[in-house]
Design a protein around this motif. Structure first.
Motif, PDB file in Angstrom:
ATOM      1  N   ASN A 110       0.845  -1.192   0.000  1.00 48.45           N
ATOM      2  CA  ASN A 110       0.000   0.000   0.000  1.00 48.45           C
ATOM      3  C   ASN A 110       0.887   1.251   0.000  1.00 48.45           C
ATOM      4  O   ASN A 110       2.099   1.171   0.221  1.00 48.45           O
ATOM      5  N   GLU A 111       0.280   2.385  -0.233  1.00 44.79           N
ATOM      6  CA  GLU A 111       1.035   3.635  -0.393  1.00 44.79           C
ATOM      7  C   GLU A 111       1.836   3.984   0.863  1.00 44.79           C
ATOM      8  O   GLU A 111       2.993   4.426   0.777  1.00 44.79           O
ATOM      9  N   GLU A 112       1.236   3.769   2.018  1.00 45.38           N
ATOM     10  CA  GLU A 112       1.903   4.096   3.273  1.00 45.38           C
ATOM     11  C   GLU A 112       3.176   3.274   3.446  1.00 45.38           C
ATOM     12  O   GLU A 112       4.224   3.806   3.839  1.00 45.38           O
ATOM     13  N   ASP A 113       3.106   1.988   3.149  1.00 45.74           N
ATOM     14  CA  ASP A 113       4.273   1.118   3.293  1.00 45.74           C
ATOM     15  C   ASP A 113       5.348   1.439   2.252  1.00 45.74           C
ATOM     16  O   ASP A 113       6.545   1.361   2.539  1.00 45.74           O
ATOM     17  N   GLN A 114       4.934   1.790   1.047  1.00 50.38           N
ATOM     18  CA  GLN A 114       5.892   2.187   0.018  1.00 50.38           C
ATOM     19  C   GLN A 114       6.702   3.390   0.486  1.00 50.38           C
ATOM     20  O   GLN A 114       7.943   3.405   0.388  1.00 50.38           O
ATOM     21  N   LEU A 115       6.018   4.395   0.994  1.00 51.44           N
ATOM     22  CA  LEU A 115       6.700   5.615   1.437  1.00 51.44           C
ATOM     23  C   LEU A 115       7.569   5.339   2.667  1.00 51.44           C
ATOM     24  O   LEU A 115       8.661   5.898   2.791  1.00 51.44           O
ATOM     25  N   ARG A 173      21.385   7.588  -3.152  1.00 55.03           N
ATOM     26  CA  ARG A 173      20.424   8.417  -2.405  1.00 55.03           C
ATOM     27  C   ARG A 173      19.559   9.227  -3.367  1.00 55.03           C
ATOM     28  O   ARG A 173      18.346   9.343  -3.181  1.00 55.03           O
ATOM     29  N   GLN A 174      20.178   9.790  -4.404  1.00 55.68           N
ATOM     30  CA  GLN A 174      19.417  10.580  -5.370  1.00 55.68           C
ATOM     31  C   GLN A 174      18.428   9.700  -6.134  1.00 55.68           C
ATOM     32  O   GLN A 174      17.301  10.118  -6.412  1.00 55.68           O
ATOM     33  N   TRP A 175      18.855   8.479  -6.459  1.00 57.82           N
ATOM     34  CA  TRP A 175      17.932   7.545  -7.116  1.00 57.82           C
ATOM     35  C   TRP A 175      16.732   7.260  -6.210  1.00 57.82           C
ATOM     36  O   TRP A 175      15.586   7.240  -6.674  1.00 57.82           O
ATOM     37  N   ALA A 176      16.984   7.071  -4.912  1.00 57.25           N
ATOM     38  CA  ALA A 176      15.908   6.798  -3.957  1.00 57.25           C
ATOM     39  C   ALA A 176      14.971   7.999  -3.842  1.00 57.25           C
ATOM     40  O   ALA A 176      13.742   7.830  -3.746  1.00 57.25           O
ATOM     41  N   ILE A 177      15.528   9.197  -3.867  1.00 61.96           N
ATOM     42  CA  ILE A 177      14.698  10.400  -3.815  1.00 61.96           C
ATOM     43  C   ILE A 177      13.814  10.489  -5.062  1.00 61.96           C
ATOM     44  O   ILE A 177      12.620  10.803  -4.977  1.00 61.96           O
ATOM     45  N   GLN A 182       8.445   9.536  -7.747  1.00 66.57           N
ATOM     46  CA  GLN A 182       7.588   8.760  -8.649  1.00 66.57           C
ATOM     47  C   GLN A 182       6.399   8.172  -7.893  1.00 66.57           C
ATOM     48  O   GLN A 182       5.269   8.172  -8.392  1.00 66.57           O
ATOM     49  N   ILE A 183       6.669   7.666  -6.695  1.00 70.19           N
ATOM     50  CA  ILE A 183       5.604   7.082  -5.876  1.00 70.19           C
ATOM     51  C   ILE A 183       4.574   8.151  -5.514  1.00 70.19           C
ATOM     52  O   ILE A 183       3.361   7.934  -5.627  1.00 70.19           O
ATOM     53  N   MET A 184       5.058   9.306  -5.083  1.00 66.96           N
ATOM     54  CA  MET A 184       4.149  10.383  -4.684  1.00 66.96           C
ATOM     55  C   MET A 184       3.331  10.892  -5.872  1.00 66.96           C
ATOM     56  O   MET A 184       2.154  11.224  -5.732  1.00 66.96           O
ATOM     57  N   LYS A 191      -5.355   9.651  -6.777  1.00 64.70           N
ATOM     58  CA  LYS A 191      -6.352  10.459  -6.069  1.00 64.70           C
ATOM     59  C   LYS A 191      -7.155  11.314  -7.050  1.00 64.70           C
ATOM     60  O   LYS A 191      -8.364  11.520  -6.867  1.00 64.70           O
ATOM     61  N   ARG A 192      -6.479  11.809  -8.088  1.00 59.91           N
ATOM     62  CA  ARG A 192      -7.187  12.593  -9.106  1.00 59.91           C
ATOM     63  C   ARG A 192      -8.221  11.742  -9.822  1.00 59.91           C
ATOM     64  O   ARG A 192      -9.339  12.180 -10.093  1.00 59.91           O
ATOM     65  N   LYS A 193      -7.834  10.498 -10.150  1.00 58.43           N
ATOM     66  CA  LYS A 193      -8.761   9.586 -10.821  1.00 58.43           C
ATOM     67  C   LYS A 193      -9.959   9.267  -9.938  1.00 58.43           C
ATOM     68  O   LYS A 193     -11.095   9.239 -10.396  1.00 58.43           O
ATOM     69  N   GLU A 194      -9.680   9.040  -8.643  1.00 59.05           N
ATOM     70  CA  GLU A 194     -10.765   8.751  -7.706  1.00 59.05           C
ATOM     71  C   GLU A 194     -11.719   9.935  -7.602  1.00 59.05           C
ATOM     72  O   GLU A 194     -12.936   9.763  -7.594  1.00 59.05           O
ATOM     73  N   HIS A 195     -11.140  11.136  -7.520  1.00 54.79           N
ATOM     74  CA  HIS A 195     -11.964  12.351  -7.431  1.00 54.79           C
ATOM     75  C   HIS A 195     -12.795  12.521  -8.688  1.00 54.79           C
ATOM     76  O   HIS A 195     -13.978  12.878  -8.627  1.00 54.79           O
TER      77      HIS A 195
END
Length: 204
Positions: A110-115, A173-177, A182-184, A191-195
């Protein structure tokens, strides 16, 4: 790492044992390889633990005439997969390679775990960078201690290796950022699609 890799592959679809071996070695290669014996032992262990089970060869998306056992992940195996994915305390010395494997299978989280995982990995990279900076600072702040070594190949090689390692971890580190961004962005688009869908439903 091998347990995570096998369970991750089977989260996608059932696979023949030889395909598990091939994809695993393609992923961790070229120098590190999972031997047939190691993989066979691991598959037997996972099967006895109820994490994987035999599967119908027809369910494998890659047809083959080659005889091989076919495995699929069980519900218990899926629980173990999530447990391994969210583990950030074990095998820290090899965590760079482990995180690369995890990143490929973020779609199952899920999104929370990804972040959570990507934030942790950014900190992991920063810890490595800070360690190298502390070593470099120790050299700079204690010139008398290194004076006898300065100008020698021993000293210059150590110094160049510290710079190299710092550059490598900065790139990681830059790759991870970038991965986090990308995840965000993906979360924002969802969220836009859901809205948009909610708006369409309300207008009907």
């Amino acid at each position: 790492m091998y347990e995570l890799l096998v369970l991750s592959l089977l989260m996608k679809f059932p696979l023949h044992a030889y395909l598990i071996s091939k994809i695993s070695n393609d992923t961790i290669g070229p120098w590190e390889k999972v031997s047939r014996g190691t993989l066979s032992t691991l598959l037997n262990k996972l099967e006895k633990a109820g994490l994987i089970q035999d599967s119908d060869p027809a369910t494998v998306p890659f047809p083959t005439d080659r005889p091989s056992r076919t495995f699929e992940i069980t519900n218990k195996g899926k629980s173990r997969f999530f447990e391994l994915m969210l583990d950030t305390k074990k095998n820290l010395g090899n965590y760079q390679k482990i995180f690369h494997i995890k990143a490929i299978y973020f779609e199952f989280l899920n999104e929370e775990d990804q972040l959570y995982l990507v934030h942790h990995y950014i900190k992991h990279c920063q810890t490595a960078i800070d360690h190298i900076k502390a070593q470099q600072l120790e050299f700079d702040e204690n010139p008398e201690q290194v004076k006898s070594m300065q100008g020698t190949s021993f000293y210059t090689t150590i110094e160049s290796l510290m710079h190299l390692n710092a550059e490598q971890w900065n790139l990681e580190r830059q790759w991870a950022i970038n991965f986090k961004e990308q995840i965000m962005m993906s979360i924002k688009n969802d969220k836009r699609k859901e809205h948009s869908n909610d708006t369409k439903m309300e207008s009907r």
